[in-house]
Motif scaffolding. Structure first.
Motif, short mmCIF file in Angstrom:
data_model
loop_
_atom_site.label_atom_id
_atom_site.label_comp_id
_atom_site.label_asym_id
_atom_site.label_seq_id
_atom_site.Cartn_x
_atom_site.Cartn_y
_atom_site.Cartn_z
N GLU A 158 -25.56 43.62 -12.36
CA GLU A 158 -26.88 43.71 -12.99
C GLU A 158 -27.31 45.15 -13.18
O GLU A 158 -27.84 45.53 -14.22
CB GLU A 158 -27.92 42.96 -12.13
CG GLU A 158 -29.32 42.93 -12.73
CD GLU A 158 -29.34 42.26 -14.10
OE1 GLU A 158 -30.09 42.72 -14.98
OE2 GLU A 158 -28.60 41.26 -14.29
N GLY A 191 -25.82 46.55 -16.07
CA GLY A 191 -26.22 45.95 -17.34
C GLY A 191 -25.22 44.96 -17.89
O GLY A 191 -25.17 44.74 -19.11
N GLN A 231 -23.26 41.13 -18.29
CA GLN A 231 -23.65 39.73 -18.39
C GLN A 231 -23.42 38.96 -17.10
O GLN A 231 -24.05 37.92 -16.86
CB GLN A 231 -22.89 39.05 -19.53
CG GLN A 231 -23.31 39.51 -20.91
CD GLN A 231 -22.60 38.76 -22.02
OE1 GLN A 231 -21.65 38.02 -21.78
NE2 GLN A 231 -23.06 38.94 -23.26
N CYS A 241 -29.33 38.82 -13.59
CA CYS A 241 -30.20 38.46 -14.71
C CYS A 241 -29.49 38.62 -16.04
O CYS A 241 -30.12 38.89 -17.07
CB CYS A 241 -31.47 39.33 -14.70
SG CYS A 241 -32.33 39.39 -13.13
N GLY A 252 -27.69 40.99 -16.93
CA GLY A 252 -27.69 42.38 -17.36
C GLY A 252 -28.96 42.82 -18.06
O GLY A 252 -29.04 43.94 -18.55
N ARG A 253 -29.98 41.97 -18.08
CA ARG A 253 -31.20 42.28 -18.83
C ARG A 253 -32.30 42.94 -17.98
O ARG A 253 -33.28 43.43 -18.51
CB ARG A 253 -31.76 41.00 -19.47
CG ARG A 253 -30.82 40.38 -20.49
CD ARG A 253 -31.30 39.00 -20.92
NE ARG A 253 -30.34 38.36 -21.81
CZ ARG A 253 -30.42 38.36 -23.13
NH1 ARG A 253 -31.42 38.98 -23.72
NH2 ARG A 253 -29.50 37.77 -23.87
N GLY A 254 -32.12 42.90 -16.67
CA GLY A 254 -33.14 43.45 -15.79
C GLY A 254 -32.84 44.87 -15.34
O GLY A 254 -33.70 45.73 -15.33
#
Length: 273
Positions: free
Chosen positions: A85, A88, A90, A94, A96-98
């Motif tokens: 994470e 960044g 997948q 999250c 990779g979005r957090g």
């Protein structure tokens, strides 16, 4: 829970090292430009995370701050997914979005880190209200730094938590520095625990770099909450060995001060214990 055995202390010693080495790798990759954003490290503060989180159940809820890697790992989140994470990817917690400052692992009770100073306090109290309504002995725990005490939401949250006797544990990691400013430069209040007094909230100020001390104080606080006698504010006096973020040159600190801080390493202290 009984007092920790030698095997328990060894397990917690390993947990301290896991956080330290995890963040050392984050620092290395961030400096190399492999990690987006500005990761904030908890190097030197690991005893607070381990001392508190080692006593939490999976169903207990945790809220943390921009300096939250250690809390998430100590709560039991998967290390690979946590690191992914931060990178960044997948495969991260999250997707990779957090990233570093917005770690969430709801399945493990980690309901979020936040880059908003003091932004997690009211959320933790609200979650504690939900737990209270459900019944049972689950609790909500929120970590924040001494810099968050300058936000009005702290006092609003303490007031409501006391009024409604919410099962929420406020854990202040008082490292004496709000970003780049020492506490005596931005507040006349030396101890954050003083803020709990007007609301008649149980509180204790302890040495946050001594894991046995943190464990014992957290145990007392958590048992108080599980008996429905909350809230509780635990202030852990600690030291931030690293800068405010990766890349911070710490020009606001002298070499002598940094050397003195390194002498108070919680890992070395537990090793001697």
């Amino acid at each position: 829970m009984t007092d920790p055995s030698l095997a328990d202390w060894k397990q917690m010693y390993g947990a301290l090292w896991r956080i330290r080495l995890f963040e050392a790798q984050v620092q290395r990759l961030a400096a190399a430009g492999e990690i987006p954003g500005f990761p904030h490290l908890s190097t030197g503060q690991e005893a607070v995370a381990v001392g508190v989180c080692s006593q939490l159940e999976r169903e207990d809820l945790l809220f943390t701050s921009h300096r939250g890697h250690g809390h998430v790992l100590a709560k039991g989140s998967d290390m690979q997914a946590t690191f992914a994470e931060i990178l960044g990817r997948q495969t991260g917690l999250c997707g990779g979005r957090g990233g570093s400052m917005h770690l969430v692992d709801a399945a493990n009770g980690v309901l979020g880190a936040t880059g908003v100073v003091a932004g997690n306090l009211a959320l933790a109290a609200g979650a504690a209200g939900a737990l209270q309504a459900q019944g049972g002995k689950k609790i909500s725990v929120v970590f924040f730094g001494d810099g968050a005490t300058g936000a009005g939401v702290l006092h609003e949250t303490l007031n409501l938590a006391a009024l409604w006797r919410l099962p929420v544990l406020f854990v202040c990691e008082n490292n004496g520095v709000a970003e780049f400013t020492s506490r005596n430069e931005h507040s006349n209040v030396k101890y954050v625990s003083s803020f709990a007094a007007p609301y008649d909230i149980a509180t204790k100020t302890i040495d946050g770099n001594d894991l046995p001390t943190v464990w014992a104080a957290a145990h007392e606080a958590i048992e108080t909450l599980r008996r429905g006698m909350g809230p509780y504010l635990l202030e852990c006096m600690t030291f931030r060995m690293a800068g405010h973020y990766v890349g911070d040159s710490q020009q606001y600190r002298s070499k002598e001060e940094l050397a003195e801080i390194r002498e108070k390493c919680p890992i070395e202290r537990l090793k001697r214990h």
